[in-house]
Design an enzyme around this catalytic site. Structure first.
Site, short mmCIF file in Angstrom:
data_model
loop_
_atom_site.label_atom_id
_atom_site.label_comp_id
_atom_site.label_asym_id
_atom_site.label_seq_id
_atom_site.Cartn_x
_atom_site.Cartn_y
_atom_site.Cartn_z
N ALA A 132 8.11 -8.81 1.08
CA ALA A 132 7.16 -9.72 1.55
C ALA A 132 7.12 -10.80 0.70
O ALA A 132 7.46 -10.88 -0.52
CB ALA A 132 5.88 -9.04 1.67
N GLY B 87 9.42 -5.25 1.45
CA GLY B 87 9.51 -5.60 2.88
C GLY B 87 10.87 -5.58 3.38
O GLY B 87 11.16 -5.26 4.57
N GLU C 241 11.86 -2.07 3.75
CA GLU C 241 11.22 -1.44 5.07
C GLU C 241 11.67 -1.91 6.13
O GLU C 241 11.98 -1.33 7.18
CB GLU C 241 9.94 -2.05 4.70
CG GLU C 241 9.10 -1.20 3.63
CD GLU C 241 7.51 -1.79 3.06
OE1 GLU C 241 7.59 -2.90 2.89
OE2 GLU C 241 6.68 -1.04 3.10
N GLU D 3 6.90 -2.15 -5.28
CA GLU D 3 5.59 -2.87 -5.18
C GLU D 3 4.52 -2.56 -6.29
O GLU D 3 3.80 -3.24 -6.74
CB GLU D 3 4.86 -2.47 -3.88
CG GLU D 3 5.49 -3.07 -2.71
CD GLU D 3 6.56 -2.38 -2.12
OE1 GLU D 3 7.29 -1.61 -2.77
OE2 GLU D 3 6.95 -2.62 -0.85
#
Ligand code: CAA
Length: 259
Positions: A65, A110, A113, A133
């Site tokens: 992200a 992300g 993911e 993260e």
């Protein structure tokens, strides 16, 4: 349609979505998530696409992200961000389209993911995957705590998430985080070969098999089996089932019509 952060190519029943923000290693900012959502929804509705390959431009698949956006987000805004990414990844996972992640480089946070929300992962030997993260004082927010556990098991998921360690493609293959590792120069060729192999099969059969596998992986074995029985009945009422079985007995290639 023109996009700023992704490229979309269509070739008959196959589409390729390339995340294209190389300056930020293809990090998923809000606009990029919106663009992927629009492009994927269009592919779902075009009546032609059956397999979508996700890949990244240049050296990364997706490095996560967008950390700049996360830095500015308070708790409430962070929930909106997490919910948007999770909704999109669930759409990809549960769609009738088959999705293949062609993991060309860093697939972190992300990015890992997104790859895990795809049906199948083909990785270049250069790929590096992980959920880093906690390095940022964060936890995975686009499904990582859930899908990594389901793919590699609870202990390995905890090890990867708590240590933030990246794994190379070979180790990812061993733990079941990716399904295939290929020469970096042949990544797209191999991913497309797999896509075209799937496209040549009975389209309704592939769609119903995906539904049954997904349903079964989220429920009890007896409920999963009951679902499979339903879907088996459904697939056996199709023209493609008649064609596929007849072609086998006549020793010829089937001509499926997606009916
Ligand atoms: N968000 C925003 N920008 C990013 C980014 C990200 N996730 N990852 C990399 N970038 C940017 C860098 O800031 C840098 O920008 P500038 O050139 O403007 O400085 C550019 O991309 C190139 O990155 P590096 O110079 O760091 O490249 P490198 O080759 O030295 O390192 C890397 C590569 C190891 C992947 C490193 O960039 C990195 O660690 N990136 C962050 C990975 C990460 O922590 N991802 C998780 C994000 S949080 C998340 O995803 C939460 C969630 O689940 C929803």
């Amino acid at each position: 349609m023109d996009y700023n952060n992704i490229l979309v190519e269509k070739e008959d029943h196959l589409a390729v979505i390339t995340i294209n923000r190389p300056k930020a290693l293809n990090a998923l900012n809000d606009d990029t998530l919106t663009e992927i959502d629009k492009a994927f929804t269009e592919l779902m509705e075009d009546g032609q696409t059956r397999v979508v390959i996700f890949t990244g431009a240049e050296k990364a698949f997706v490095a996560g992200a967008d950390i700049k956006e996360l830095m500015e987000a308070d708790g409430e805004k962070a929930k909106v961000i997490s919910s948007k990414g999770n909704t999109l990844f669930r759409l990809i996972e549960s769609s009738d389209l088959v999705s293949i992640a062609a993991v060309n480089g860093f697939a972190l946070g992300g990015g890992c993911e997104l790859a895990m929300a795809c049906d199948i992962r083909v990785a270049s030997e250069k790929a590096k995957l992980g959920q880093p993260e906690v390095n940022l004082g964060l936890i995975p927010g686009y499904g990582g705590t859930q899908r990594l556990t389901r793919l590699v098991g609870k202990g390995k998921a905890k090890e990867l998430i708590f240590t933030a360690d990246m794994v190379d493609a070979k180790d990812a293959l061993k733990m079941g985080l990716v399904e295939k590792v290929v020469d970096p120069d042949k990544l797209m060729e191999k991913a497309k070969k797999m896509a075209n192999k799937i496209i040549a099969k009975g389209p309704v059969a592939v769609k119903l098999a995906k539904q049954a596998i997904n349903f079964g992986s989220e429920t009890s074995l007896p409920d999963g089996i009951a679902f499979e029985i339903e879907k088996f009945g459904q697939v056996c009422s199709t023209e493609d089932k008649n064609e596929g079985t007849q072609a086998f007995l006549e020793k010829r290639a089937p001509e499926f019509k997606a009916k």
